[in-house]
Scaffold this motif. Sequence first.
Motif, PDB file in Angstrom:
ATOM      1  N   SER A   1       0.828  -1.204   0.000  1.00  0.00           N
ATOM      2  CA  SER A   1       0.000   0.000   0.000  1.00  0.00           C
ATOM      3  C   SER A   1       0.869   1.264   0.000  1.00  0.00           C
ATOM      4  O   SER A   1       0.622   2.202  -0.771  1.00  0.00           O
ATOM      5  CB  SER A   1      -0.924   0.001   1.215  1.00  0.00           C
ATOM      6  N   ALA A   2       1.889   1.287   0.835  1.00  0.00           N
ATOM      7  CA  ALA A   2       2.788   2.450   0.890  1.00  0.00           C
ATOM      8  C   ALA A   2       3.491   2.652  -0.451  1.00  0.00           C
ATOM      9  O   ALA A   2       3.670   3.783  -0.906  1.00  0.00           O
ATOM     10  CB  ALA A   2       3.806   2.281   2.015  1.00  0.00           C
ATOM     11  N   GLU A   3       3.875   1.551  -1.097  1.00  0.00           N
ATOM     12  CA  GLU A   3       4.532   1.661  -2.401  1.00  0.00           C
ATOM     13  C   GLU A   3       3.573   2.229  -3.450  1.00  0.00           C
ATOM     14  O   GLU A   3       3.952   3.111  -4.227  1.00  0.00           O
ATOM     15  CB  GLU A   3       5.065   0.303  -2.853  1.00  0.00           C
ATOM     16  N   ARG A   4       2.324   1.754  -3.466  1.00  0.00           N
ATOM     17  CA  ARG A   4       1.335   2.278  -4.419  1.00  0.00           C
ATOM     18  C   ARG A   4       1.106   3.773  -4.211  1.00  0.00           C
ATOM     19  O   ARG A   4       1.075   4.550  -5.170  1.00  0.00           O
ATOM     20  CB  ARG A   4      -0.003   1.535  -4.278  1.00  0.00           C
ATOM     21  N   HIS A   5       0.968   4.168  -2.949  1.00  0.00           N
ATOM     22  CA  HIS A   5       0.757   5.589  -2.650  1.00  0.00           C
ATOM     23  C   HIS A   5       1.979   6.419  -3.041  1.00  0.00           C
ATOM     24  O   HIS A   5       1.836   7.525  -3.565  1.00  0.00           O
ATOM     25  CB  HIS A   5       0.406   5.787  -1.176  1.00  0.00           C
ATOM     26  N   ALA A   6       3.165   5.893  -2.792  1.00  0.00           N
ATOM     27  CA  ALA A   6       4.390   6.611  -3.167  1.00  0.00           C
ATOM     28  C   ALA A   6       4.458   6.803  -4.673  1.00  0.00           C
ATOM     29  O   ALA A   6       4.752   7.910  -5.161  1.00  0.00           O
ATOM     30  CB  ALA A   6       5.627   5.852  -2.672  1.00  0.00           C
ATOM     31  N   LEU A   7       4.178   5.761  -5.422  1.00  0.00           N
ATOM     32  CA  LEU A   7       4.214   5.866  -6.886  1.00  0.00           C
ATOM     33  C   LEU A   7       3.179   6.868  -7.385  1.00  0.00           C
ATOM     34  O   LEU A   7       3.464   7.677  -8.270  1.00  0.00           O
ATOM     35  CB  LEU A   7       3.997   4.493  -7.528  1.00  0.00           C
ATOM     36  N   ARG A   8       1.987   6.828  -6.799  1.00  0.00           N
ATOM     37  CA  ARG A   8       0.943   7.785  -7.198  1.00  0.00           C
ATOM     38  C   ARG A   8       1.391   9.213  -6.914  1.00  0.00           C
ATOM     39  O   ARG A   8       1.270  10.099  -7.768  1.00  0.00           O
ATOM     40  CB  ARG A   8      -0.363   7.480  -6.472  1.00  0.00           C
ATOM     41  N   LEU A   9       1.938   9.450  -5.731  1.00  0.00           N
ATOM     42  CA  LEU A   9       2.411  10.800  -5.383  1.00  0.00           C
ATOM     43  C   LEU A   9       3.549  11.262  -6.294  1.00  0.00           C
ATOM     44  O   LEU A   9       3.593  12.425  -6.705  1.00  0.00           O
ATOM     45  CB  LEU A   9       2.861  10.855  -3.925  1.00  0.00           C
ATOM     46  N   LEU A  10       4.464  10.354  -6.615  1.00  0.00           N
ATOM     47  CA  LEU A  10       5.575  10.718  -7.499  1.00  0.00           C
ATOM     48  C   LEU A  10       5.071  11.069  -8.896  1.00  0.00           C
ATOM     49  O   LEU A  10       5.532  12.042  -9.504  1.00  0.00           O
ATOM     50  CB  LEU A  10       6.612   9.596  -7.560  1.00  0.00           C
ATOM     51  N   ILE A  11       4.128  10.296  -9.397  1.00  0.00           N
ATOM     52  CA  ILE A  11       3.570  10.582 -10.727  1.00  0.00           C
ATOM     53  C   ILE A  11       2.835  11.920 -10.712  1.00  0.00           C
ATOM     54  O   ILE A  11       3.037  12.760 -11.598  1.00  0.00           O
ATOM     55  CB  ILE A  11       2.663   9.431 -11.199  1.00  0.00           C
ATOM     56  N   GLU A  12       2.002  12.141  -9.707  1.00  0.00           N
ATOM     57  CA  GLU A  12       1.286  13.416  -9.608  1.00  0.00           C
ATOM     58  C   GLU A  12       2.261  14.578  -9.493  1.00  0.00           C
ATOM     59  O   GLU A  12       2.080  15.614 -10.140  1.00  0.00           O
ATOM     60  CB  GLU A  12       0.339  13.404  -8.409  1.00  0.00           C
ATOM     61  N   SER A  13       3.296  14.428  -8.687  1.00  0.00           N
ATOM     62  CA  SER A  13       4.296  15.491  -8.517  1.00  0.00           C
ATOM     63  C   SER A  13       5.066  15.753  -9.798  1.00  0.00           C
ATOM     64  O   SER A  13       5.372  16.898 -10.128  1.00  0.00           O
ATOM     65  CB  SER A  13       5.276  15.138  -7.396  1.00  0.00           C
ATOM     66  N   ALA A  14       5.388  14.697 -10.517  1.00  0.00           N
ATOM     67  CA  ALA A  14       6.133  14.853 -11.772  1.00  0.00           C
ATOM     68  C   ALA A  14       5.327  15.656 -12.784  1.00  0.00           C
ATOM     69  O   ALA A  14       5.867  16.497 -13.503  1.00  0.00           O
ATOM     70  CB  ALA A  14       6.498  13.484 -12.338  1.00  0.00           C
ATOM     71  N   PHE A  15       4.021  15.435 -12.835  1.00  0.00           N
ATOM     72  CA  PHE A  15       3.183  16.173 -13.779  1.00  0.00           C
ATOM     73  C   PHE A  15       2.971  17.615 -13.338  1.00  0.00           C
ATOM     74  O   PHE A  15       2.801  18.501 -14.151  1.00  0.00           O
ATOM     75  CB  PHE A  15       1.850  15.469 -14.014  1.00  0.00           C
TER      76      PHE A  15
END
Length: 179
Positions: free
Chosen positions: A162-176
Amino acid sequence: MHSMHSIRNTSAHRGVEATHPGTPLELAALRTATQDPYLRYARALLPEVQAHEALYEAFSTLRASFEAALASPDIRRYAWRTLRTAVTTRASRDTDGTLLLPPRPTAARHDQGSRTPSPQLLRLIGTLPEAQLDVFVLRHLCALTPEETGQVLGEPLSATRSAERHALRLLIESAFRTS
């Protein structure tokens, strides 16, 4: 990779054995099981010498507080918090408090060679919340499996995923947002 001899000969460790005489057997076993992933994590956030110093401090602190560690709900989680504190107090931070991860190649996984993350990605990783940052660093910069990551953190596999999924989502959102 540093040998134990070279670690002991750094200024912070000169003349100090990795395992002191009289170290509880449980602590020696914990150290054997966690030393490699702990050092990988420390190296992801710190220069080499500071990574070794943080590892040494964490295990010295654990030795001094081992009764409390044994009394805690999960000794692995207690040990992880001790290591994390030793690492993050040494880590470089930007003026806004963001952790600044040093640029260096990631640990190689069996299916890929080592790669060096971009400075932009390292900056974004440094903005992640604590639990997500730890999981992301262990999984993607240190090349641990989800199961190994959960074991190191003292967390259930479901929490790690779960933490990994949330981290990936946050990184993708931040990158955009930053592009």
